[in-house]
Every structure is written in C-alpha cells, then in structure tokens.
Design a protein around this motif. Sequence first.
Motif, PDB file in Angstrom:
ATOM      1  N   MET A   1      12.785  -7.731   0.645  1.00  0.00           N
ATOM      2  CA  MET A   1      12.123  -6.473   0.285  1.00  0.00           C
ATOM      3  C   MET A   1      11.057  -6.124   1.319  1.00  0.00           C
ATOM      4  O   MET A   1      10.265  -6.977   1.698  1.00  0.00           O
ATOM      5  N   GLY A   2      11.036  -4.853   1.764  1.00  0.00           N
ATOM      6  CA  GLY A   2       9.989  -4.390   2.657  1.00  0.00           C
ATOM      7  C   GLY A   2       9.070  -3.430   1.921  1.00  0.00           C
ATOM      8  O   GLY A   2       9.523  -2.660   1.068  1.00  0.00           O
ATOM      9  N   LEU A   3       7.813  -3.474   2.249  1.00  0.00           N
ATOM     10  CA  LEU A   3       6.859  -2.550   1.621  1.00  0.00           C
ATOM     11  C   LEU A   3       6.141  -1.764   2.699  1.00  0.00           C
ATOM     12  O   LEU A   3       5.613  -2.346   3.654  1.00  0.00           O
ATOM     13  N   SER A   4       6.124  -0.459   2.555  1.00  0.00           N
ATOM     14  CA  SER A   4       5.423   0.386   3.520  1.00  0.00           C
ATOM     15  C   SER A   4       4.369   1.224   2.819  1.00  0.00           C
ATOM     16  O   SER A   4       4.586   1.719   1.712  1.00  0.00           O
ATOM     17  N   LEU A   5       3.258   1.375   3.506  1.00  0.00           N
ATOM     18  CA  LEU A   5       2.169   2.187   2.987  1.00  0.00           C
ATOM     19  C   LEU A   5       2.102   3.470   3.812  1.00  0.00           C
ATOM     20  O   LEU A   5       2.169   3.430   5.039  1.00  0.00           O
ATOM     21  N   GLY A   6       2.010   4.598   3.117  1.00  0.00           N
ATOM     22  CA  GLY A   6       1.843   5.871   3.803  1.00  0.00           C
ATOM     23  C   GLY A   6       0.577   6.544   3.321  1.00  0.00           C
ATOM     24  O   GLY A   6       0.305   6.581   2.113  1.00  0.00           O
ATOM     25  N   LEU A   7      -0.214   7.086   4.257  1.00  0.00           N
ATOM     26  CA  LEU A   7      -1.475   7.733   3.898  1.00  0.00           C
ATOM     27  C   LEU A   7      -1.531   9.144   4.442  1.00  0.00           C
ATOM     28  O   LEU A   7      -1.190   9.389   5.605  1.00  0.00           O
ATOM     29  N   ASP A   8      -1.984  10.051   3.603  1.00  0.00           N
ATOM     30  CA  ASP A   8      -2.197  11.431   4.005  1.00  0.00           C
ATOM     31  C   ASP A   8      -3.696  11.701   3.871  1.00  0.00           C
ATOM     32  O   ASP A   8      -4.227  11.769   2.763  1.00  0.00           O
ATOM     33  N   VAL A   9      -4.366  11.812   5.004  1.00  0.00           N
ATOM     34  CA  VAL A   9      -5.819  11.970   5.003  1.00  0.00           C
ATOM     35  C   VAL A   9      -6.159  13.440   5.216  1.00  0.00           C
ATOM     36  O   VAL A   9      -5.987  13.972   6.317  1.00  0.00           O
ATOM     37  N   GLY A  10      -6.613  14.112   4.178  1.00  0.00           N
ATOM     38  CA  GLY A  10      -6.992  15.512   4.283  1.00  0.00           C
ATOM     39  C   GLY A  10      -8.493  15.680   4.258  1.00  0.00           C
ATOM     40  O   GLY A  10      -9.231  14.715   4.038  1.00  0.00           O
ATOM     41  N   GLY A  11      -8.944  16.910   4.459  1.00  0.00           N
ATOM     42  CA  GLY A  11     -10.372  17.175   4.467  1.00  0.00           C
ATOM     43  C   GLY A  11     -11.037  16.841   3.140  1.00  0.00           C
ATOM     44  O   GLY A  11     -12.192  16.411   3.100  1.00  0.00           O
ATOM     45  N   SER A  12     -10.324  17.020   2.035  1.00  0.00           N
ATOM     46  CA  SER A  12     -10.942  16.740   0.741  1.00  0.00           C
ATOM     47  C   SER A  12     -10.457  15.435   0.119  1.00  0.00           C
ATOM     48  O   SER A  12     -11.245  14.691  -0.446  1.00  0.00           O
ATOM     49  N   LYS A  13      -9.159  15.117   0.216  1.00  0.00           N
ATOM     50  CA  LYS A  13      -8.716  13.865  -0.406  1.00  0.00           C
ATOM     51  C   LYS A  13      -7.793  13.047   0.484  1.00  0.00           C
ATOM     52  O   LYS A  13      -7.160  13.575   1.406  1.00  0.00           O
ATOM     53  N   THR A  14      -7.757  11.757   0.196  1.00  0.00           N
ATOM     54  CA  THR A  14      -6.877  10.823   0.889  1.00  0.00           C
ATOM     55  C   THR A  14      -5.888  10.278  -0.128  1.00  0.00           C
ATOM     56  O   THR A  14      -6.285   9.776  -1.175  1.00  0.00           O
ATOM     57  N   ARG A  15      -4.599  10.435   0.174  1.00  0.00           N
ATOM     58  CA  ARG A  15      -3.563   9.988  -0.761  1.00  0.00           C
ATOM     59  C   ARG A  15      -2.787   8.834  -0.142  1.00  0.00           C
ATOM     60  O   ARG A  15      -2.423   8.898   1.037  1.00  0.00           O
ATOM     61  N   ALA A  16      -2.565   7.799  -0.927  1.00  0.00           N
ATOM     62  CA  ALA A  16      -1.826   6.631  -0.442  1.00  0.00           C
ATOM     63  C   ALA A  16      -0.624   6.400  -1.334  1.00  0.00           C
ATOM     64  O   ALA A  16      -0.735   6.462  -2.559  1.00  0.00           O
ATOM     65  N   VAL A  17       0.524   6.168  -0.727  1.00  0.00           N
ATOM     66  CA  VAL A  17       1.699   5.761  -1.503  1.00  0.00           C
ATOM     67  C   VAL A  17       2.225   4.444  -0.940  1.00  0.00           C
ATOM     68  O   VAL A  17       2.108   4.172   0.258  1.00  0.00           O
ATOM     69  N   VAL A  18       2.768   3.645  -1.845  1.00  0.00           N
ATOM     70  CA  VAL A  18       3.480   2.435  -1.437  1.00  0.00           C
ATOM     71  C   VAL A  18       4.953   2.662  -1.744  1.00  0.00           C
ATOM     72  O   VAL A  18       5.294   3.098  -2.849  1.00  0.00           O
ATOM     73  N   VAL A  19       5.786   2.429  -0.762  1.00  0.00           N
ATOM     74  CA  VAL A  19       7.229   2.620  -0.965  1.00  0.00           C
ATOM     75  C   VAL A  19       7.964   1.358  -0.539  1.00  0.00           C
ATOM     76  O   VAL A  19       7.534   0.645   0.375  1.00  0.00           O
ATOM     77  N   ARG A  20       9.059   1.092  -1.242  1.00  0.00           N
ATOM     78  CA  ARG A  20       9.939   0.019  -0.797  1.00  0.00           C
ATOM     79  C   ARG A  20      10.805   0.584   0.306  1.00  0.00           C
ATOM     80  O   ARG A  20      11.266   1.718   0.243  1.00  0.00           O
ATOM     81  N   VAL A  28       8.976   5.654  -4.441  1.00  0.00           N
ATOM     82  CA  VAL A  28       7.529   5.457  -4.536  1.00  0.00           C
ATOM     83  C   VAL A  28       7.180   4.475  -5.657  1.00  0.00           C
ATOM     84  O   VAL A  28       7.501   4.702  -6.819  1.00  0.00           O
ATOM     85  N   LEU A  29       6.492   3.397  -5.294  1.00  0.00           N
ATOM     86  CA  LEU A  29       6.095   2.388  -6.276  1.00  0.00           C
ATOM     87  C   LEU A  29       4.685   2.631  -6.784  1.00  0.00           C
ATOM     88  O   LEU A  29       4.360   2.297  -7.919  1.00  0.00           O
ATOM     89  N   SER A  63      -1.758  -7.876   2.534  1.00  0.00           N
ATOM     90  CA  SER A  63      -0.895  -8.827   3.239  1.00  0.00           C
ATOM     91  C   SER A  63       0.578  -8.641   2.863  1.00  0.00           C
ATOM     92  O   SER A  63       1.466  -9.155   3.545  1.00  0.00           O
ATOM     93  N   ALA A  64       0.837  -7.884   1.767  1.00  0.00           N
ATOM     94  CA  ALA A  64       2.228  -7.670   1.343  1.00  0.00           C
ATOM     95  C   ALA A  64       2.936  -6.601   2.177  1.00  0.00           C
ATOM     96  O   ALA A  64       4.157  -6.445   2.076  1.00  0.00           O
ATOM     97  N   LEU A  65       2.168  -5.871   3.002  1.00  0.00           N
ATOM     98  CA  LEU A  65       2.741  -4.703   3.686  1.00  0.00           C
ATOM     99  C   LEU A  65       3.478  -5.070   4.975  1.00  0.00           C
ATOM    100  O   LEU A  65       3.054  -5.962   5.712  1.00  0.00           O
ATOM    101  N   ASP A  66       4.554  -4.338   5.236  1.00  0.00           N
ATOM    102  CA  ASP A  66       5.290  -4.492   6.487  1.00  0.00           C
ATOM    103  C   ASP A  66       4.891  -3.446   7.520  1.00  0.00           C
ATOM    104  O   ASP A  66       5.093  -3.655   8.713  1.00  0.00           O
ATOM    105  N   SER A  67       4.402  -2.307   7.051  1.00  0.00           N
ATOM    106  CA  SER A  67       4.008  -1.250   7.991  1.00  0.00           C
ATOM    107  C   SER A  67       3.047  -0.296   7.300  1.00  0.00           C
ATOM    108  O   SER A  67       3.058  -0.158   6.076  1.00  0.00           O
ATOM    109  N   VAL A  68       2.225   0.363   8.125  1.00  0.00           N
ATOM    110  CA  VAL A  68       1.305   1.396   7.643  1.00  0.00           C
ATOM    111  C   VAL A  68       1.479   2.626   8.536  1.00  0.00           C
ATOM    112  O   VAL A  68       1.527   2.509   9.763  1.00  0.00           O
TER     113      VAL A  68
END
Lengths: 330, 330
Positions: A1-20, A28-29, A63-68
């Motif tokens: 299993m691979g886990l990837s983190l994606g972040l969308d950094v905007g002027g007002s909010k920062t959103r993070a998703v973890v996906v397999r 999206v997990l 430490s569980a992440l494979d990529s950001v």
Amino acid sequence: MGLSLGLDVGGSKTRAVVVRTETAVGPVLADHHRPTQSGPSGVVDSILQASDQALDQLGLDRSALDSVGVGLPGLVDPERGLVRQAANLGLVELDLAGALSQGFSCPIRVENDVKASALGAARLLRQTAQLTYVNVGTGLALATVLDGRLLRGQANGAGEIGHLSLNPGGPRCSCGQRGCLETVVGGGAVSQRLADLGLDLADLLDTTSPPARHQAARLVSGLATVVRVAALAYDPALIVLGGGVIATAVGLTDRVRQRLARGERRSPLLAHLGLSRRLVELPADQPVGALGAAEVGWAGVGRPSPSRWLDLADQIGTTGPKPDRPLVIA
Amino acid sequence: MGLSLGLDVGGSKTRAVVVRTETAVGPVLADHHRPTQSGPSGVVDSILQASDQALDQLGLDRSALDSVGVGLPGLVDPERGLVRQAANLGLVELDLAGALSQGFSCPIRVENDVKASALGAARLLRQTAQLTYVNVGTGLALATVLDGRLLRGQANGAGEIGHLSLNPGGPRCSCGQRGCLETVVGGGAVSQRLADLGLDLADLLDTTSPPARHQAARLVSGLATVVRVAALAYDPALIVLGGGVIATAVGLTDRVRQRLARGERRSPLLAHLGLSRRLVELPADQPVGALGAAEVGWAGVGRPSPSRWLDLADQIGTTGPKPDRPLVIA
C-alpha cells in the motif's frame, strides 16, 4: 500500500488529503482543512499541522507517507521546489521543498495551485486528454492538461492569460499593464469595484439595480472572453471554471454559458466550436487542488499514476465525454 | 534512399519540394513553384503539375516517391484527407487525398497550411520543443509545436486566434462575429482598409501621412496583441511571424518587436516574459510550408523523422536557442 499526501495552500485555508496510491485501492482516506497562517514559517506550519490532522484521522504519522505534493499560488519552480511572489501568502521567495524536507522523510514536490487543480480536475472529470481549468480567484490564470501532461511553456508562463491586456485605457493591473483580463474578472478587482458600489458578489446576479446589472454584465462578458481565448488557443474538450469568484457568485457559470450560446447563434464558427457545451463548473467541495497536488507528489517519486482514482468520479457522479488516457506529469 | 514530396498550395502559387528522407542524406533536392488554379480540378492539376516539374529537375517521375504531403488553407481533416471551406482556392469540400491517390502510387497526407508551416519553421529554426508560428496572410491563424507535436485540439481548432473578438463594436468578420483580431491584422481586411485610403501595404511603414501612421500603428498594435496572446497561452521559446502581410510590409516584425519592448519597460511581468527577444520572422524565400508538408507526408507513412534536415538550417545560417528534440507528428 502507498500513501500520498496532497496539500492545497490558499490565502485563507490549507486543505490536506491523504490518498492511497496503489492501483487496487480506493481514493481519499482523510481530508482536513484549517486556516492558513502567512509568511514563510506560517505557511510551513500550516502545511505541517494540516498534514498531521489529516494523518491523525487514520491513526498514522508522517512516516507512513510515500510522497507529498503541495499546490500553492505564486511563481512556482517545480524542479527546485521554490515559490516566489505569492503575495496573498506573504511569501517573496521560499525554498518550500527544502523547508518541508526537515518535517517529512519522503520526497516532496511543489506546484502552482492552478496547475495542480487542473490535474485534479482532469482526474475528477475523466478528461485528461484535453482540459483547460480557468481559476477565477483573487487573480485570473488557467492551466491546460494535454495528453495527460501539464502545458507549462518554457518558463512556466503558459496560461497567464489574466495578464492579457485588452484595453490600454483600462484600470492599472498589478503586473504594470492596464486593462488586463484580471482587472475585469479577477476577484481582487471585482470585489473592490463592488464594494465601492455597495454591492456584494454573492448576490450580484440576483440584484436588479442598474449598477448591479452593469457589473454583472461586465463580469459575464469578461469571463466569456476568457473562455473564448482558451477555446481558440487550445480547443480543449472541457473548459472548467473554478475559484473563489465562481464559488461565491452562484449561477455565474450558467450566465457565462448563456452568453456563449448567444454568440453561437450569431457566428457559424462559434456554433461549430460549441463552447457553451464544453463549459463546466468545478464540482463544489471536492478537494480538487489537494488531489491534484497529491498526484504531483506521487508522480514526483517516479511511480505510475494510480488507475483507480477514477473511483472518486464514480462516487460523486461526474462523467467526462469519453474514456481517458493515463495521466502523466512531465 | 527515400524521396518525399512536399507541397504548399496557396491562393496564388503552389510550391513543390523534393527532399531525401534518409538520415544520412541532405535536404532539398528540387524546388518548383507555379500559379495555383482554383476549384477542385484546378487545385489537383496545380499539385500534379508542380510535382512533375520538381521531379523533372531530378530526371524522376512520381513513381520514385515514398510519400507526399500537402499543406493548404481551410479546415483540413488529416485523418480523412478532406479539405473544407478553402475559400481562396475555390474549394467548398474536396477529398484531396482521394483525388490525388489516382495520380500517385505512394501514401498522401493532407494538412492545414499554417500547421504544416509551423512544422517547417520548427525544423528550420531548430526549435521543435516549443514554437508558435503566426501566419498573417489573408486571414490570421497560428499553430504551435510542442515537444515535436502539433497542438491540434479536439476539433483541429487550436490556434484559430484570428477569430478572437476583442471589440464587439468593431467591423463584421467573415465568421459572424465583430471586431475579431483578423479584422485588425488579417491581410484581407488590411488591404481593403488601405486601398480605401489610397495607401499601399508595401510602403505603409515608410509613409508619413497621418492616415498611414494611424493604420501602421493599428497594425503593429494588433500584431503585438496576437504575440501576447500566443505568449500567455503557450509560453513558447520562439514566436515566428510569417505570411503575406509580414512578407509585404518590410520592417513590420521589427516594429512589432519595438512595440513589445516598450511594453516590457512598463510591465515587470512582460519584462520577465521577454517576448521581444522571442519574436523572429520566418526566413524569406525558404520553402517552409512545403518542407513542413513533406514532413507531414513522411511521418504519415510511419517512418521516423529524418535527423539531418537540420542541414538546411546550417546552410542558411539560422540558429535556434538550444539543441532540439526529435520532431514527431501525432
């Protein structure tokens, strides 16, 4: 299993998703957002905190992440992980990949937020062959996915259509020109203009006073021009509108579509192009930017794109015009 | 040894080149042009006669050819070999590949002339990674080569920027809209406007009367806008101007370059993009369209692009910004 983190950094909010990111596993997990703090250390802290909160939903740590992958506004150099001129994050220049490398043990890729969102939209709407995403946020920019790749240009300048000046006598733009498309439809300029008139973007299209109707017509007309520029330049299968202005002014995409349809009745060429049929709005509340950022990060570690992220499109019921080619990030 | 024939069919003349297409052999072996006859049979006859004359220079006939490529104006469907709406050739619809198949025993490929010229320019200028060719002929259109491939769009509409309407109160365009860029800088509209004023395109830039200066400024400003659209849409390494208007109005490219440079002094963004440094004029008298057409035909038979056509660039002394990737035609 691979886990990837994606972040969308905007002027007002920062959103993070973890996906397999294995081919046989779902999408999206975890999904978390929080306010963005500005300045170099504020942005880094916002990213780390959003990441930890999202991972915490799964009982995991970094430490569980494979990529950001991180998408954020400004001039982004994906090769070097640098961000410059991200004014609404309070960043002049930041080696973001370098700063984050102390917090993560896996590879980190950074991308411009509009480009990351184009990748996310291409994935979500099952149209990775030819899609243009037009972001109408504080500013105006677009990004095009062609044959599964982002069109970047020689200096990452492809899609900076907000700075196309069409009216040399128009208002001054932050870029030094006058009358740029961004001064007509960009959220910064529009909000200022509406505030001066005591109007509100959220109900602009429902307000019947002459100034409101004039401002609405100007916004709709400007956006129709942006769509036509995108269509005549790239001829994409889908043109997707998104960003704060589109999300706030409910019904705006429909009005732009009506305007394009009216043009088609007058011009055989526009009728042939059929832009009104190609225009869609970015699905609300989907973490499109963060998903695209996760894909940027995953591709950055040299792995094939997961084939099953399309499950997400199944879940939310969106469909694209035709079966799709695999997504490849250059 | 492979031999390929390339044809550039314009409203006034048809040019044919014969090129060797083995990797170790030189470029243009024969080059012939003759007036184009209009209408379906006129166009077919012009192609056959130009081909035979070019082959005759080498003591060969059509049976020696491995491939034929034809570039011509109008809506061209390369998959089916069809040409539609080529008004200045007197063609409404013609199965050109079908009509020519009786005259040639080798495969025939048909392509829009602006797209073929973009391939020829990319080859000639050694910039097949990112080049936009802007054709300012009777009409206005551009074509972009990205990573060695033509950007076509979903309906071959990519680059139809001549029909970007920027002035809804402007002159009516053949496409049904008003104020399209083609009505500002296209040769048809420009010639008509100049004729009405007793002016001539060939010496417009040297004429100092106020109407001449006004028309020159309008043309230069319109072309600068076209270059900015191309730059902000694709961010190509080179933007190449060509076509009848550019060839006739000597010095026009320099004036456009000066205009872009003036914009760069006012706008940090434009200075960063440095468009004035990316603008070049199509080398005069080179058979760019016919060369590109030969490449279209050669690629159509599924063979790798010849690596040594670059010899031509050596011969005429043009150089590109950097080493090049191979040219691939989608």
